[in-house]
Scaffold this motif. Sequence first.
Motif, short mmCIF file in Angstrom:
data_model
loop_
_atom_site.label_atom_id
_atom_site.label_comp_id
_atom_site.label_asym_id
_atom_site.label_seq_id
_atom_site.Cartn_x
_atom_site.Cartn_y
_atom_site.Cartn_z
N ARG B 55 -57.46 -38.55 -23.13
CA ARG B 55 -56.98 -38.23 -24.54
C ARG B 55 -57.39 -39.63 -25.49
NH1 ARG B 55 -52.07 -35.72 -24.96
NH2 ARG B 55 -51.29 -35.30 -23.17
N THR B 56 -58.21 -40.52 -24.96
CA THR B 56 -58.49 -41.76 -25.74
C THR B 56 -59.94 -42.22 -25.60
OG1 THR B 56 -57.73 -43.60 -24.06
CG2 THR B 56 -56.15 -42.47 -25.80
N SER B 57 -60.40 -41.90 -24.33
CA SER B 57 -61.71 -42.80 -24.25
C SER B 57 -62.94 -42.01 -23.78
CB SER B 57 -61.42 -43.74 -23.09
OG SER B 57 -60.23 -44.31 -23.41
N HIS B 58 -62.97 -40.69 -23.77
CA HIS B 58 -64.02 -39.71 -23.29
C HIS B 58 -65.33 -39.62 -24.24
CE1 HIS B 58 -66.36 -37.21 -21.11
NE2 HIS B 58 -66.16 -36.23 -21.89
N ALA B 59 -66.41 -39.93 -23.77
CA ALA B 59 -67.51 -39.56 -24.17
C ALA B 59 -68.73 -39.72 -23.02
CB ALA B 59 -68.07 -40.30 -25.30
N ASN B 60 -69.96 -39.52 -23.11
CA ASN B 60 -70.76 -39.64 -22.15
C ASN B 60 -71.09 -41.04 -21.75
OD1 ASN B 60 -72.29 -39.23 -19.86
ND2 ASN B 60 -73.38 -37.15 -21.13
N VAL B 61 -71.13 -41.61 -20.69
CA VAL B 61 -71.36 -43.06 -20.47
C VAL B 61 -72.98 -43.22 -20.62
CG1 VAL B 61 -69.39 -43.32 -19.05
CG2 VAL B 61 -71.49 -42.54 -17.91
N HIS B 62 -73.32 -44.55 -20.84
CA HIS B 62 -74.42 -44.99 -20.74
C HIS B 62 -75.47 -44.50 -21.66
CE1 HIS B 62 -73.35 -45.70 -16.19
NE2 HIS B 62 -72.96 -46.76 -16.94
N ARG B 63 -74.91 -43.99 -22.65
CA ARG B 63 -75.68 -43.17 -23.87
C ARG B 63 -75.48 -43.68 -25.19
NH1 ARG B 63 -75.16 -40.48 -19.21
NH2 ARG B 63 -76.80 -39.04 -18.42
N GLY B 64 -74.44 -43.31 -25.65
CA GLY B 64 -74.28 -43.46 -27.15
C GLY B 64 -74.16 -44.93 -27.58
N VAL B 65 -74.58 -45.32 -28.92
CA VAL B 65 -74.14 -46.71 -29.45
C VAL B 65 -72.72 -46.65 -30.09
CG1 VAL B 65 -76.76 -47.17 -29.56
CG2 VAL B 65 -75.33 -45.93 -31.66
N TYR B 66 -72.36 -45.58 -30.03
CA TYR B 66 -70.86 -45.16 -30.80
C TYR B 66 -69.64 -45.95 -29.94
CZ TYR B 66 -70.70 -40.93 -28.48
OH TYR B 66 -71.05 -39.97 -27.31
N GLN B 67 -68.69 -46.19 -30.66
CA GLN B 67 -67.41 -47.05 -29.95
C GLN B 67 -66.87 -46.14 -28.83
OE1 GLN B 67 -64.20 -47.96 -32.12
NE2 GLN B 67 -63.46 -49.45 -30.72
N LEU B 68 -66.80 -44.85 -28.91
CA LEU B 68 -66.05 -44.07 -27.87
C LEU B 68 -66.95 -44.10 -26.72
CD1 LEU B 68 -63.41 -42.62 -27.70
CD2 LEU B 68 -64.62 -40.30 -28.48
N SER B 69 -68.31 -43.98 -26.97
CA SER B 69 -69.02 -43.93 -25.75
C SER B 69 -69.06 -45.24 -24.83
CB SER B 69 -70.61 -43.66 -26.15
OG SER B 69 -71.58 -43.98 -24.82
N GLN B 70 -68.89 -46.17 -25.78
CA GLN B 70 -68.88 -47.55 -25.01
C GLN B 70 -67.51 -47.72 -24.41
OE1 GLN B 70 -71.40 -49.98 -24.96
NE2 GLN B 70 -69.90 -50.93 -23.45
N LYS B 71 -66.33 -47.12 -25.01
CA LYS B 71 -65.12 -47.08 -24.24
C LYS B 71 -65.41 -46.48 -23.00
CE LYS B 71 -60.88 -46.64 -26.37
NZ LYS B 71 -59.94 -46.02 -27.45
N ALA B 72 -65.78 -45.21 -22.88
CA ALA B 72 -66.08 -44.46 -21.54
C ALA B 72 -66.92 -45.31 -20.74
CB ALA B 72 -66.66 -43.04 -21.96
N THR B 73 -68.01 -46.10 -21.13
CA THR B 73 -68.74 -46.52 -20.24
C THR B 73 -68.02 -47.93 -19.54
OG1 THR B 73 -70.66 -46.03 -21.33
CG2 THR B 73 -70.91 -48.05 -20.19
N ASP B 74 -67.19 -48.55 -20.46
CA ASP B 74 -66.24 -49.74 -20.06
C ASP B 74 -65.46 -49.11 -18.75
OD1 ASP B 74 -67.73 -51.29 -21.55
OD2 ASP B 74 -66.01 -51.58 -23.14
N ALA B 75 -64.68 -47.95 -19.37
CA ALA B 75 -63.73 -47.48 -18.35
C ALA B 75 -64.42 -47.30 -16.93
CB ALA B 75 -63.03 -46.37 -18.91
N PHE B 76 -65.76 -46.56 -16.88
CA PHE B 76 -66.44 -46.19 -15.90
C PHE B 76 -66.85 -47.37 -14.93
CE2 PHE B 76 -70.52 -44.44 -13.99
CZ PHE B 76 -69.86 -43.51 -13.06
N GLU B 77 -67.50 -48.27 -15.74
CA GLU B 77 -67.96 -49.80 -14.97
C GLU B 77 -66.99 -50.46 -14.63
OE1 GLU B 77 -70.94 -49.93 -14.06
OE2 GLU B 77 -71.54 -47.93 -14.92
N GLY B 78 -65.66 -50.35 -15.09
CA GLY B 78 -64.62 -50.97 -14.89
C GLY B 78 -64.19 -50.60 -13.39
N ALA B 79 -64.29 -49.19 -13.17
CA ALA B 79 -63.84 -48.64 -12.11
C ALA B 79 -64.48 -49.07 -10.93
CB ALA B 79 -63.98 -47.02 -12.03
#
Lengths: 159, 412
Positions: B55-79
């Motif tokens: 609902r809040t954090s999905h975009a492709n990881v390690h790619r976009g410079v936009y905030q949502l992609s960063q959120k997804a990357t943080d969630a993924f790398e946090g995992a």
Amino acid sequence: MDLKDLYRDVILDHNKRPRNFGRLEPCDTSADGNNPLCGDRLTLTLRLEGDRISDIKFDGKGCAISTASASLMTEAIKGKDGAAIKHLSELVHQALTAHGDDSAPPAELGKLAALAGVREYPARVKCASLCWHTLDAALKHRANALGEAPIGPATVSTE
Amino acid sequence: MNARVAEAAYDVARVRADFPVLSTTVRGKRLAFLDTAASAQRPLAVIEAVDHYERTSHANVHRGVYQLSQKATDAFEGARERVRHFLNASSLKEVIFTRGTTESINLVAQSWGPRLGPGDEILITWMEHHANIVPWQMLCQRTGATLKVAPIDRRGELDLEAFRALLSSRTKLVAFTQVSNALGTVLPIQDMIAAARAVGALTLVDGAQAVAHQRVDVQALNCDFYAFSSHKLYGPTGIGVLWARESVLRDMPPWQGGGDMILTVSFSGTTYNELPYRFEAGTPNMSGAVGLAAAIGYLEALGIERAHAHEQRLLGRATAALKAIEGVQIIGEAKEKSGVISFVVDGVHPHDLGTILDDEGVAVRTGHHCAMPVMEFFDVPATARASFGCYSDDADIDQLVRALGRAREVFG
């Protein structure tokens, strides 16, 4: 849906005392069937006069449904010719797979109608149909041999 | 805290309330879910973490410079960091996300494996899941290496002497399960790893059946590869982990080509990304990783040792209850077992047993459990298997025992 519809007395009886159990040696054709999901294995051996099955036996290990189905099948098809067997096989498949159908199976199924309870247990349809698929493989194997066409392995698997 | 105190403090009713599926019914009967070894149920914490990510954090990881992609990357790398900590791995570079245990093992077979040749040997045990047999058979076919199998005894324990005797300088890899999925046997993996290292072989541990039930420390184990699946750990399906020692990984070529595993691509040549991304081609399973991290968080908060003590008590009680039923035979009676009981009932094929138990609301696995050599060894076509998780309770066992009585009635 009641368990008693699946495990009817006819099925429990044929499971405990399978008819035509063993192997015919020599035989005119044979096939192996296996259901890897539950480890059912069976071998059919047949003697034929033209396209009429003069004798048939089955051997193997399986659950109550697959054992009873094979036992009932051997009783039902012994003495029948190719066309009659094909017709019966189609009726059995319809009865087994008519999920949610409350109507009584056709009278010409005879004792084989006892297997109709399987229709409400989709995971068990393969157990009941294994022997029929194996029969089909054995008869095709025979037809190939007579036609001198290349013979594939006479083995079926329900997976 | 000793085991008894931990057990006394374990409130299974509260744990069960965390798992929505456990309050559902089967044919109007209470669900007794005894198939955790095949796939564990998910707690709300996992369901909600995945939902929140979607609902809040999905975009492709390690790619976009936009905030949502960063959120997804943080969630993924946090995992990834959560997994690293969970396994006590020394570096994030050693944690590779895969689809599950099976893919983790295949990754090793396909990337590390081709260096083998005729004369080299891979040693496994008789107790392996097909996922830790077939990839090595395929590798041996390709390379001319030989697959050796260490035997087990009638109790379902590894013959450790025979295992040692099969090790030699020809042994290049030893791959074994930590806990047998078909028998519940806990293998003496610390001894096995030490013995394998002594002959210079690498070791791969299949941790699929172990991670949810005992604390894993890959540095203390001193193995080279450790594989597990999220869905056996109360997490989502479709994601798992290969942990591998960094020095071993450095020496392994990529196994799949695509995005994320490269640094630069041109038609004159491609340079590969650093670890662990070199082994993660394509868009990864981000929501799965988030769910896995939540599952680890849930289990750590619950306490793996406390859950394990609870499961061991159930194992003891269920074993005694099943043995008391006439005609029931337990397959696999190792001294040290995980919460898994395989059994057969005289005169009732396991498949029929599964159907009758289902009719009573009891979910057990019936079949060969993807361990056909084990079935062959015990000369049974299949078994029924009851397995426990952190949410299993005494009522599940009572329901199983009642249902077995019903099976004996039907087939009496």
